[in-house]
Scaffold this active site. Structure first.
Site, PDB file in Angstrom:
ATOM      1  N   SER A  11       0.506  -1.101   0.299  1.00  0.00           N
ATOM      2  CA  SER A  11      -0.324  -0.055  -0.208  1.00  0.00           C
ATOM      3  C   SER A  11       0.458   1.114   0.345  1.00  0.00           C
ATOM      4  O   SER A  11       0.382   2.764  -0.531  1.00  0.00           O
ATOM      5  CB  SER A  11      -1.132   0.084   1.589  1.00  0.00           C
ATOM      6  OG  SER A  11       0.005   0.400   2.503  1.00  0.00           O
ATOM      7  N   SER A  46       7.887   3.403  18.163  1.00  0.00           N
ATOM      8  CA  SER A  46       8.922   4.646  17.935  1.00  0.00           C
ATOM      9  C   SER A  46       9.136   5.581  19.037  1.00  0.00           C
ATOM     10  O   SER A  46       8.166   5.558  20.225  1.00  0.00           O
ATOM     11  CB  SER A  46       8.476   5.593  16.675  1.00  0.00           C
ATOM     12  OG  SER A  46       7.895   6.902  17.430  1.00  0.00           O
ATOM     13  N   TYR A  59      -1.167   8.720  15.255  1.00  0.00           N
ATOM     14  CA  TYR A  59      -0.476   7.235  15.026  1.00  0.00           C
ATOM     15  C   TYR A  59       0.722   7.162  15.876  1.00  0.00           C
ATOM     16  O   TYR A  59       0.721   5.714  16.566  1.00  0.00           O
ATOM     17  CB  TYR A  59       0.998   7.998  13.814  1.00  0.00           C
ATOM     18  CG  TYR A  59       1.745   8.069  14.032  1.00  0.00           C
ATOM     19  CD1 TYR A  59       2.227   6.357  12.927  1.00  0.00           C
ATOM     20  CD2 TYR A  59       3.342   8.365  13.931  1.00  0.00           C
ATOM     21  CE1 TYR A  59       3.078   5.676  12.597  1.00  0.00           C
ATOM     22  CE2 TYR A  59       4.150   7.388  14.307  1.00  0.00           C
ATOM     23  CZ  TYR A  59       4.575   6.527  13.629  1.00  0.00           C
ATOM     24  OH  TYR A  59       5.961   5.653  13.391  1.00  0.00           O
ATOM     25  N   LYS A  64       1.235   2.937  19.224  1.00  0.00           N
ATOM     26  CA  LYS A  64       2.545   2.684  18.951  1.00  0.00           C
ATOM     27  C   LYS A  64       2.153   2.447  20.381  1.00  0.00           C
ATOM     28  O   LYS A  64       2.686   1.280  19.977  1.00  0.00           O
ATOM     29  CB  LYS A  64       3.717   3.347  18.622  1.00  0.00           C
ATOM     30  CG  LYS A  64       3.818   3.605  16.491  1.00  0.00           C
ATOM     31  CD  LYS A  64       4.167   2.559  16.550  1.00  0.00           C
ATOM     32  CE  LYS A  64       5.377   2.613  15.007  1.00  0.00           C
ATOM     33  NZ  LYS A  64       5.031   2.041  14.458  1.00  0.00           N
TER      34      LYS A  64
HETATM   35  C1  UD1 Z   1       8.099  12.550  12.547  1.00  0.00           C
HETATM   36  C2  UD1 Z   1       7.118  12.618  13.138  1.00  0.00           C
HETATM   37  C3  UD1 Z   1       7.222  11.053  14.661  1.00  0.00           C
HETATM   38  C4  UD1 Z   1       7.380   9.956  13.834  1.00  0.00           C
HETATM   39  C5  UD1 Z   1       8.403  10.223  12.608  1.00  0.00           C
HETATM   40  C6  UD1 Z   1       8.811   9.066  11.876  1.00  0.00           C
HETATM   41  C7  UD1 Z   1       5.974  14.018  13.775  1.00  0.00           C
HETATM   42  C8  UD1 Z   1       5.281  15.670  14.911  1.00  0.00           C
HETATM   43  N1  UD1 Z   1       6.252  13.707  14.342  1.00  0.00           N
HETATM   44  O1  UD1 Z   1       9.154  13.318  13.638  1.00  0.00           O
HETATM   45  O2  UD1 Z   1       5.913  10.727  15.079  1.00  0.00           O
HETATM   46  O3  UD1 Z   1       7.625   8.983  14.232  1.00  0.00           O
HETATM   47  O4  UD1 Z   1       8.458  11.085  11.969  1.00  0.00           O
HETATM   48  O5  UD1 Z   1       9.324   9.334  10.817  1.00  0.00           O
HETATM   49  O6  UD1 Z   1       4.928  15.009  12.416  1.00  0.00           O
HETATM   50  N2  UD1 Z   1      11.407  19.571   9.205  1.00  0.00           N
HETATM   51  C9  UD1 Z   1      11.529  20.889   8.667  1.00  0.00           C
HETATM   52  N3  UD1 Z   1      11.245  21.128   7.407  1.00  0.00           N
HETATM   53  C10 UD1 Z   1      10.597  20.323   6.982  1.00  0.00           C
HETATM   54  C11 UD1 Z   1      10.500  18.324   7.820  1.00  0.00           C
HETATM   55  C12 UD1 Z   1      11.079  18.418   8.976  1.00  0.00           C
HETATM   56  O7  UD1 Z   1      12.285  21.845   9.600  1.00  0.00           O
HETATM   57  O8  UD1 Z   1       9.994  19.889   5.592  1.00  0.00           O
HETATM   58  C13 UD1 Z   1      12.265  19.346  10.374  1.00  0.00           C
HETATM   59  C14 UD1 Z   1      10.494  19.420  12.272  1.00  0.00           C
HETATM   60  O9  UD1 Z   1      10.184  20.375  12.527  1.00  0.00           O
HETATM   61  C15 UD1 Z   1      12.164  18.582  13.318  1.00  0.00           C
HETATM   62  C16 UD1 Z   1      12.914  18.036  11.930  1.00  0.00           C
HETATM   63  O10 UD1 Z   1      12.440  18.702  11.376  1.00  0.00           O
HETATM   64  O11 UD1 Z   1      12.234  19.449  13.655  1.00  0.00           O
HETATM   65  C17 UD1 Z   1      12.398  16.413  11.640  1.00  0.00           C
HETATM   66  O12 UD1 Z   1      11.555  16.440  11.426  1.00  0.00           O
HETATM   67  P1  UD1 Z   1      10.902  15.068  10.871  1.00  0.00           P
HETATM   68  O13 UD1 Z   1      11.910  14.085   9.882  1.00  0.00           O
HETATM   69  O14 UD1 Z   1       8.884  14.948  10.624  1.00  0.00           O
HETATM   70  O15 UD1 Z   1      10.892  13.828  11.939  1.00  0.00           O
HETATM   71  P2  UD1 Z   1       9.670  14.183  13.444  1.00  0.00           P
HETATM   72  O16 UD1 Z   1       9.317  14.934  12.987  1.00  0.00           O
HETATM   73  O17 UD1 Z   1      10.952  14.397  14.026  1.00  0.00           O
END
Ligand code: UD1
Length: 335
Positions: free
Chosen positions: A33, A123, A147, A151
């Site tokens: 999926s 997670s 989500y 977990k």
């Molecule tokens: C996210 C999920 C978490 C999940 C994990 C799986 C949220 C709030 N949390 O974790 O539940 O288990 O993914 O991999 O969604 N960032 C940017 N720009 C972007 C994308 C991310 O600045 O376009 C920043 C985010 O604010 C964060 C960091 O990068 O501080 C990591 O983000 P991400 O990779 O989405 O992971 P988590 O938020 O830690």
């Protein structure tokens, strides 16, 4: 023999490589999926090993019966599940039905076919935002989206089942932020649509798919104002599952382990490391904070080191190089 659910996915496919390279026999069930059959072919190419792949849904009892009847499993690693945080807020019942339903069906099948060892893909999202760092396995738990709750609830369901079922061994692996790809560049993260996670967004932006990265907030209480996470190379994470299987074989009951590096990296540090390692520019702008983000999250991985005899070995630089190799070799993912 190990049954791998979701073995065509990002962490699942890398774990299949690690299992095969360590001499395990495996079979994979995946409903495709959010994954691609090519990932399975690539795992076979990388390892030079063949294994059975069943296209099927873990929520489907008949599909589980079919695969469990066909092979002598003694262990299940359960990766299959829905994983988009934002989508889970819009479609909570889809997440509860699929992610909880699959675990219940799997545990039932394990009872029926006398399979005692279970490794669950959990997670760091099970930890509440109220904790001091680093997060240990006994840090306060609590979630902020469906989500995360799936977990959390799955962990409880597994624990209760292992308590009730003599002989069962369960390991809950709490992943921090998986990044990187197999060093061959043959398998990697293949998000459908616009990536939610930082690393695939960076690599796809550098590849020209997006104009710029939005850095979600630079006014957090951290050294450079951007959020800090514990990014772990997916190959290290995969190796953690092999260590967990070994642990299962000599321990009963349930244990949870953090799989992280113990090192925090900010969003801007990640951007600059990716640029330096790969000799590229990551266009970015500072955007508002993303709702639900915690300022800082990183692991205390010492329990996994002491008890599983596992630790993350790869550097952030290697993860950046491997991600970029995967991206360049597969500009459109597997499709
Ligand atoms: C996210 C999920 C978490 C999940 C994990 C799986 C949220 C709030 N949390 O974790 O539940 O288990 O993914 O991999 O969604 N960032 C940017 N720009 C972007 C994308 C991310 O600045 O376009 C920043 C985010 O604010 C964060 C960091 O990068 O501080 C990591 O983000 P991400 O990779 O989405 O992971 P988590 O938020 O830690």
């Amino acid at each position: 023999m190990v049954l791998v659910t979701g073995g065509a996915g990002y962490i699942g496919s890398h774990t299949c490589v690690e299992l095969l390279n360590n001499g395990y026999q495996i079979a994979v069930i995946d409903n495709l999926s959010n994954s691609h059959p090519q990932a399975i072919d690539r795992v076979k190419e990388i390892t030079g090993r063949d294994f059975p792949f069943h296209e099927g849904d873990v929520c489907d009892e008949a599909a589980l019966d079919e695969i469990c009847k066909a092979y002598p499993f003694d262990c299940v690693i359960h990766f299959a599940g829905l994983k988009a945080v934002g989508e889970s807020v819009d479609l909570p019942l889809a997440y509860y039905k699929n992610n909880i339903g699959s675990t219940v069906k799997l545990l039932e099948a394990m009872g029926k076919y006398k399979i005692n060892n279970f490794i669950f893909s959990s997670s760091a999202t099970v930890y509440s935002g109220e904790n001091t760092m680093p997060l240990t396995e006994s840090s306060v738990r609590g979630c902020i989206n469906p989500y995360g709750w799936t977990k959390f609830m799955n962990e409880q369901i597994i624990r209760d089942t292992a308590t009730a079922r003599a002989g069962m061994s369960a390991v809950l692996l709490r992943y921090f932020n998986p990044i990187g790809a197999h060093e061959s560049g043959q398998i990697g993260e293949n998000p459908s649509g616009v990536p939610n996670n930082l690393m695939p967004f960076i690599s796809q932006t550098v590849a020209g798919k997006y104009a710029e990265l939005s850095v979600y907030g630079n006014d957090y209480d951290t050294p450079d104002g951007t959020c800090i996470r514990d990014y772990i190379h997916v190959t290290d994470l995969a190796a953690g599952h092999v260590a967990a299987i070994r642990f299962c074989q000599s321990h009963k009951g349930t244990r949870a382990f953090n799989l992280g590096t113990g090192q925090g990296t900010s969003v801007l540090e990640m951007v600059h490391t990716f640029e330096r390692v790969n000799g590229v520019k990551v266009p970015y702008r500072i955007a508002p904070r993303r709702p639900g983000d915690f300022p800082v999250s990183y692991a205390d991985p010492s329990q996994a080191e002491e008890t599983l005899h596992w630790r993350a070995e790869k550097t952030l630089e290697q993860a950046c190089a491997d991600t970029w190799r995967w991206q360049k070799k597969n500009p459109n993912g597997y499709s």
